[in-house]
Design a protein around this motif. Structure first.
Motif, PDB file in Angstrom:
ATOM      1  N   HIS A 247      53.032  21.829  -8.031  1.00 43.03           N
ATOM      2  CA  HIS A 247      53.137  22.319  -9.408  1.00 43.03           C
ATOM      3  C   HIS A 247      54.294  23.323  -9.537  1.00 43.03           C
ATOM      4  O   HIS A 247      55.077  23.255 -10.494  1.00 43.03           O
ATOM      5  CB  HIS A 247      51.806  22.962  -9.812  1.00 43.03           C
ATOM      6  CG  HIS A 247      51.856  23.611 -11.148  1.00 43.03           C
ATOM      7  ND1 HIS A 247      51.942  22.883 -12.319  1.00 43.03           N
ATOM      8  CD2 HIS A 247      51.873  24.915 -11.513  1.00 43.03           C
ATOM      9  CE1 HIS A 247      51.990  23.734 -13.351  1.00 43.03           C
ATOM     10  NE2 HIS A 247      51.950  24.962 -12.888  1.00 43.03           N
TER      11      HIS A 247
ATOM     12  N   GLU B  64      52.814  30.852 -19.555  1.00 44.61           N
ATOM     13  CA  GLU B  64      53.342  29.471 -19.553  1.00 44.61           C
ATOM     14  C   GLU B  64      52.738  28.638 -20.682  1.00 44.61           C
ATOM     15  O   GLU B  64      53.445  27.858 -21.322  1.00 44.61           O
ATOM     16  CB  GLU B  64      53.086  28.818 -18.190  1.00 44.61           C
ATOM     17  CG  GLU B  64      53.999  29.423 -17.130  1.00 44.61           C
ATOM     18  CD  GLU B  64      53.920  28.742 -15.785  1.00 44.61           C
ATOM     19  OE1 GLU B  64      54.874  28.866 -15.020  1.00 44.61           O
ATOM     20  OE2 GLU B  64      52.877  28.119 -15.476  1.00 44.61           O
TER      21      GLU B  64
ATOM     22  N   HIS C  61      47.490  23.288 -15.226  1.00 39.63           N
ATOM     23  CA  HIS C  61      47.087  24.645 -15.633  1.00 39.63           C
ATOM     24  C   HIS C  61      45.570  24.724 -15.823  1.00 39.63           C
ATOM     25  O   HIS C  61      44.951  25.739 -15.497  1.00 39.63           O
ATOM     26  CB  HIS C  61      47.813  25.058 -16.922  1.00 39.63           C
ATOM     27  CG  HIS C  61      49.265  25.355 -16.690  1.00 39.63           C
ATOM     28  ND1 HIS C  61      50.168  25.566 -17.707  1.00 39.63           N
ATOM     29  CD2 HIS C  61      49.980  25.470 -15.531  1.00 39.63           C
ATOM     30  CE1 HIS C  61      51.360  25.813 -17.183  1.00 39.63           C
ATOM     31  NE2 HIS C  61      51.276  25.746 -15.870  1.00 39.63           N
TER      32      HIS C  61
ATOM     33  N   GLU D 160      57.873  22.985 -11.805  1.00 40.56           N
ATOM     34  CA  GLU D 160      58.394  23.967 -12.765  1.00 40.56           C
ATOM     35  C   GLU D 160      59.768  24.489 -12.327  1.00 40.56           C
ATOM     36  O   GLU D 160      60.686  24.574 -13.143  1.00 40.56           O
ATOM     37  CB  GLU D 160      57.401  25.127 -12.901  1.00 40.56           C
ATOM     38  CG  GLU D 160      56.116  24.670 -13.590  1.00 40.56           C
ATOM     39  CD  GLU D 160      55.075  25.760 -13.752  1.00 40.56           C
ATOM     40  OE1 GLU D 160      54.163  25.581 -14.569  1.00 40.56           O
ATOM     41  OE2 GLU D 160      55.164  26.800 -13.053  1.00 40.56           O
TER      42      GLU D 160
END
Ligand code: FE2
Ligand code: FE2
Length: 186
Positions: A71, A150, A33, A75
């Motif tokens: 990524h 998130e 992130h 998730e």
């Protein structure tokens, strides 16, 4: 392309931004992130016609083409299903995850066009057109909104609810996805 694959390997190894060591899959996701925030800031600079190093443009391309798809898979294939399994109804996580998955669909659909615009900058001294700048701004705006949700909602609940076994399974899948064998961040 050589530069890209070097950066890709470094990102895949889970190179930290240097402030602290990584511990496990949720730290690795938080670190991704931070990488995404850096990429959004670079996209802002492109839109503002700031002078850019080729290495910065390569960094954005590597993120879009290599880091982001992995990524999103971390998730969607691991984190979200584990959270749906472990969270209590009062966490009200299902609606949030639906929204995040819809964002992922848009990000994956838009990433090739964004990468093409950035590749065009590398090949020509002219700045992106107004419509391309609008696409870049929109992409960065949606990415930031997604990151806020998130970081503020998903990761704190995941840290509270996922078990050690969940985290080990998630880490194993994340390593396999990147063709690595040593623990993330080492
Ligand atoms: Fe994310
Ligand atoms: Fe996400």
């Amino acid at each position: 392309m050589k530069k890209q694959s070097e950066r890709q390997r470094n990102a895949a190894r889970g190179e930290s931004s240097g402030t602290r060591p990584l511990h496990g899959p949720l730290d690795f996701i938080a670190e991704d992130h931070m990488r995404e925030r850096e990429v959004c800031a670079l996209i802002d600079r492109i839109v503002a016609s700031a002078s850019m190093e080729q290495a910065d443009l390569d960094h954005v391309l590597t993120f879009l083409e290599a880091v982001l798809p992995q990524h999103l898979a971390d998730e969607e294939i691991d984190l979200f299903p584990l959270m749906l399994k472990r969270c209590a109804p009062e966490d009200e996580i299902e609606k949030v995850i639906d929204r995040l998955q819809s964002d992922h669909g848009h990000a994956l659909a838009d990433a090739p066009a964004i990468a093409a615009i950035i590749q065009g900058i590398g090949a020509s001294p002219s700045k992106p057109s107004q419509s391309d700048c609008a696409l870049l701004s929109d992409f960065a705006h949606h990415a930031r909104r997604h990151l806020i949700l998130e970081n503020a909602v998903i990761l704190p609940i995941a840290r509270a609810r996922l078990t050690k076994k969940d985290l080990r399974l998630m880490e194993r899948h994340m390593l396999e996805r990147r063709g690595l064998s040593s623990p993330l961040g080492e």
